[in-house]
Design a protein around this motif. Structure first.
Motif, mmCIF file in Angstrom:
data_model
loop_
_atom_site.group_PDB
_atom_site.id
_atom_site.type_symbol
_atom_site.label_atom_id
_atom_site.label_comp_id
_atom_site.label_asym_id
_atom_site.label_seq_id
_atom_site.Cartn_x
_atom_site.Cartn_y
_atom_site.Cartn_z
ATOM 1 N N ASP A 58 29.797 41.860 42.199
ATOM 2 C CA ASP A 58 29.680 40.635 42.983
ATOM 3 C C ASP A 58 30.745 40.562 44.072
ATOM 4 O O ASP A 58 30.511 39.960 45.129
ATOM 5 C CB ASP A 58 29.775 39.414 42.068
ATOM 6 N N LEU A 59 31.923 41.142 43.811
ATOM 7 C CA LEU A 59 32.947 41.188 44.849
ATOM 8 C C LEU A 59 32.460 42.008 46.039
ATOM 9 O O LEU A 59 32.618 41.605 47.196
ATOM 10 C CB LEU A 59 34.232 41.792 44.281
ATOM 11 N N LEU A 60 31.859 43.169 45.762
ATOM 12 C CA LEU A 60 31.310 43.993 46.839
ATOM 13 C C LEU A 60 30.201 43.254 47.569
ATOM 14 O O LEU A 60 30.123 43.274 48.805
ATOM 15 C CB LEU A 60 30.788 45.319 46.286
ATOM 16 N N ASN A 61 29.332 42.582 46.814
ATOM 17 C CA ASN A 61 28.243 41.830 47.437
ATOM 18 C C ASN A 61 28.779 40.753 48.359
ATOM 19 O O ASN A 61 28.234 40.516 49.446
ATOM 20 C CB ASN A 61 27.357 41.189 46.357
ATOM 21 N N HIS A 62 29.848 40.095 47.941
ATOM 22 C CA HIS A 62 30.439 39.040 48.777
ATOM 23 C C HIS A 62 30.884 39.604 50.110
ATOM 24 O O HIS A 62 30.594 39.036 51.164
ATOM 25 C CB HIS A 62 31.630 38.419 48.055
ATOM 26 N N TRP A 63 31.567 40.753 50.110
ATOM 27 C CA TRP A 63 32.101 41.283 51.357
ATOM 28 C C TRP A 63 31.042 41.964 52.200
ATOM 29 O O TRP A 63 31.139 41.991 53.423
ATOM 30 C CB TRP A 63 33.289 42.203 51.071
ATOM 31 N N ILE A 64 30.007 42.494 51.570
ATOM 32 C CA ILE A 64 28.867 42.988 52.351
ATOM 33 C C ILE A 64 28.227 41.834 53.107
ATOM 34 O O ILE A 64 27.907 41.939 54.297
ATOM 35 C CB ILE A 64 27.845 43.687 51.430
ATOM 36 N N ASP A 65 28.065 40.703 52.425
ATOM 37 C CA ASP A 65 27.490 39.526 53.082
ATOM 38 C C ASP A 65 28.389 39.054 54.223
ATOM 39 O O ASP A 65 27.894 38.687 55.303
ATOM 40 C CB ASP A 65 27.305 38.412 52.054
ATOM 41 N N GLN A 66 29.711 39.064 54.018
ATOM 42 C CA GLN A 66 30.626 38.670 55.082
ATOM 43 C C GLN A 66 30.497 39.590 56.292
ATOM 44 O O GLN A 66 30.525 39.141 57.446
ATOM 45 C CB GLN A 66 32.068 38.694 54.563
ATOM 46 N N CYS A 67 30.358 40.890 56.039
ATOM 47 C CA CYS A 67 30.232 41.856 57.145
ATOM 48 C C CYS A 67 28.928 41.672 57.902
ATOM 49 O O CYS A 67 28.883 41.822 59.126
ATOM 50 C CB CYS A 67 30.332 43.278 56.601
ATOM 51 N N ARG A 68 27.866 41.371 57.188
ATOM 52 C CA ARG A 68 26.579 41.159 57.849
ATOM 53 C C ARG A 68 26.609 39.910 58.725
ATOM 54 O O ARG A 68 25.963 39.852 59.770
ATOM 55 C CB ARG A 68 25.471 41.023 56.803
ATOM 56 N N ARG A 69 27.372 38.914 58.306
ATOM 57 C CA ARG A 69 27.426 37.651 59.036
ATOM 58 C C ARG A 69 28.416 37.687 60.194
ATOM 59 O O ARG A 69 28.201 37.055 61.225
ATOM 60 C CB ARG A 69 27.824 36.518 58.094
ATOM 61 N N HIS A 70 29.530 38.407 60.009
ATOM 62 C CA HIS A 70 30.638 38.306 60.948
ATOM 63 C C HIS A 70 31.034 39.684 61.462
ATOM 64 O O HIS A 70 31.783 40.419 60.823
ATOM 65 C CB HIS A 70 31.831 37.628 60.284
ATOM 66 N N GLY A 72 33.012 40.333 63.775
ATOM 67 C CA GLY A 72 34.432 40.384 64.081
ATOM 68 C C GLY A 72 35.266 40.951 62.955
ATOM 69 O O GLY A 72 36.243 41.667 63.182
ATOM 70 N N LEU A 73 34.886 40.656 61.714
ATOM 71 C CA LEU A 73 35.598 41.205 60.564
ATOM 72 C C LEU A 73 35.521 42.722 60.566
ATOM 73 O O LEU A 73 36.512 43.419 60.301
ATOM 74 C CB LEU A 73 35.002 40.643 59.267
ATOM 75 N N VAL A 74 34.353 43.247 60.870
ATOM 76 C CA VAL A 74 34.169 44.697 60.915
ATOM 77 C C VAL A 74 35.056 45.303 61.992
ATOM 78 O O VAL A 74 35.734 46.312 61.768
ATOM 79 C CB VAL A 74 32.685 45.043 61.178
ATOM 80 N N ASP A 75 35.075 44.689 63.165
ATOM 81 C CA ASP A 75 35.882 45.222 64.268
ATOM 82 C C ASP A 75 37.365 45.216 63.925
ATOM 83 O O ASP A 75 38.092 46.172 64.229
ATOM 84 C CB ASP A 75 35.635 44.414 65.540
ATOM 85 N N VAL A 76 37.841 44.152 63.278
ATOM 86 C CA VAL A 76 39.258 44.076 62.915
ATOM 87 C C VAL A 76 39.615 45.191 61.946
ATOM 88 O O VAL A 76 40.636 45.873 62.085
ATOM 89 C CB VAL A 76 39.582 42.693 62.309
ATOM 90 N N GLN A 77 38.772 45.407 60.952
ATOM 91 C CA GLN A 77 39.071 46.446 59.975
ATOM 92 C C GLN A 77 39.105 47.827 60.621
ATOM 93 O O GLN A 77 39.965 48.647 60.322
ATOM 94 C CB GLN A 77 38.044 46.410 58.840
ATOM 95 N N LEU A 144 32.943 48.748 57.309
ATOM 96 C CA LEU A 144 34.366 48.503 57.546
ATOM 97 C C LEU A 144 35.094 49.711 58.120
ATOM 98 O O LEU A 144 35.993 49.549 58.946
ATOM 99 C CB LEU A 144 35.054 48.071 56.247
ATOM 100 N N ALA A 145 34.760 50.889 57.647
ATOM 101 C CA ALA A 145 35.486 52.095 58.085
ATOM 102 C C ALA A 145 34.788 52.799 59.234
ATOM 103 O O ALA A 145 35.423 53.541 59.976
ATOM 104 C CB ALA A 145 35.651 53.060 56.910
#
Length: 409
Positions: A58-70, A72-77, A144-145
């Motif tokens: 569920d932790l991975l699912n949460h951050w996958i959802d964050q990446c799909r939505r935002h 900017g998070l991907v670019d920062v990482q 992210l990478a």
């Protein structure tokens, strides 16, 4: 999990081992981003812990959802130089640190509650040891990478309609070849400056790292790859094995892990020992190939062939390609890529079945006999007109042209 030839990075594995030695029991799952920048061999950074759940999945699912939505998070990482993404969690009486790098290589460190010893591996693990967790981690890693740097000679930049000096990563290159069409047939081909499409029956001498990169990118978006039996025989053709990150990219687009391969054959003269017809093992494996053949040949099908492929009859004594495309689409294959050789390409062109041409012009002047990208299949020219949609260039001078067919007047 498909194999990847990239060796593991000992710095990433070392960082995970160090984290494992400092593990505190009862800790919530942690998501880690890991960078590798000398002289500091590896720097793991905690991105988040225990978000909305006590489980790693569920932790991975949460951050996958964050990446799909935002985005900017991907670019920062990526700006931080992330080379791998990992998740640390407890299961039963052991703790696990599981990571994946941008080449799809997996890393695993395990420790026991009752022991200070721990085991560590850094390779493509295979099997179903971590089940769907690997698929989740693969998607998060490429988001992210990003993708591994292209091979030497494979850096590509925009030429038209807007020139650019920036080396395109795989996501940017994908954007250049993306199509919104629900149904499309693309011809994927290569040619020398003087129009040669193959030497000694194969296009391999004309290809290079940049061409292979575009070639795989176009195929990676396909539901089905259509190829002629002659090309299968000449090139010992088999499925292109994908990394876990490439599989995750396909699945995020609603595609199957691998495109299906369909072989057009009039005679069913196929070598069952070839790579296309072998069994594959792993978490994701290519589907059974399809053989498209005339109805007249079906009674003569070798039982050994029938066990390894799905058969589609199209036409009576010769393959009716229009009917074949219709039947393949009825099976759920809507985005088709044709790389079947000049004979098949010529027949597809004359039948008016091509929507796009993705062509590489390689900087070679060969001055020897050989086929063009389409073999003659009639006396009257095919009647379609085409327009240039995009062009790109790699550092070795390969020119990549994407043409789309103009609507008939």
């Amino acid at each position: 999990m498909t194999l990847n030839n990239t060796p593991e990075d000992p710095a990433i594995l070392s960082a995970l081992e160090n984290l494992s030695g400092a593990w505190n029991w009862g800790r919530l799952p942690r998501l880690l981003t890991i960078t590798h920048r000398p002289p500091q061999p590896a720097v793991p950074t905690t991105l988040a812990g225990g978000v909305g759940s006590q489980t790693a999945a569920d932790l991975l699912n949460h951050w996958i959802d964050q990446c799909r939505r935002h985005r900017g998070l991907v670019d920062v990482q990526r700006d931080l130089g992330v080379d791998a993404v990992g998740v640390a969690f407890e299961t039963g009486d052991r703790h696990v640190l599981y990571a994946m790098d941008r080449s799809g290589v997996e890393y695993l460190v395990e420790g026991q509650r009752s022991s200070t010893t721990r085991s560590a591996t850094g390779t493509n693990l295979g099997g179903d040891a971590l089940g769907d967790l690997a698929d989740q981690l693969a998607e998060l890693t490429w988001r992210l990478a990003g993708w591994a740097a292209p091979a030497a000679g494979a850096r590509i930049r925009d030429m038209w309609p807007k020139p650019g000096l920036v080396d395109l990563d795989d996501d940017e290159l994908h954007d250049r070849y993306a199509t919104n069409a629900e149904h499309s047939v693309r011809l994927l081909t290569v040619s020398s400056i003087d129009g040669l499409a193959a030497m000694n029956g194969t296009s391999a001498p004309l290809s290079g790292p940049g061409d292979q990169r575009v070639y795989q990118m176009v195929k990676r978006d396909a539901d089905l790859v259509l190829i002629g039996a002659g090309t299968v025989r000449a090139e010992q053709y088999g499925p292109t094995m994908l990394t876990s990150l490439q599989v995750a990219r396909r699945r995020s687009m609603g595609l199957a892990p691998y495109p299906t391969i369909a072989v057009v054959s009039r005679s069913l003269d196929l070598d069952l020992t070839g790579p296309l017809f072998q069994h594959h093992r792993g978490r994701h494996v290519p589907p059974r190939p399809i053989i498209v053949a005339p109805a007249a040949t079906m009674p003569t099908v070798d039982p050994a062939l029938a066990e390894r492929v799905d058969l589609v009859a199209a036409g009576e004594t010769d393959v009716d390609l229009a009917l074949a495309v219709q039947k393949l689409r009825s099976l759920g294959h809507h985005r088709l890529v044709c790389e079947g050789g000049p004979y098949l390409a010529g027949k597809m062109a004359r039948a008016g079945l091509l929507d796009e041409i993705c062509m590489t012009i390689t900087p070679q002047l060969l001055a020897v006999p050989g086929p063009r990208i389409t073999a003659p299949s009639g006396t009257v020219p095919a009647g379609d007109d085409w327009q240039l949609h995009r062009s790109l260039l790699d550092e070795r001078g390969n020119l990549f042209l994407r043409y789309t067919r103009l609507p008939n007047a």
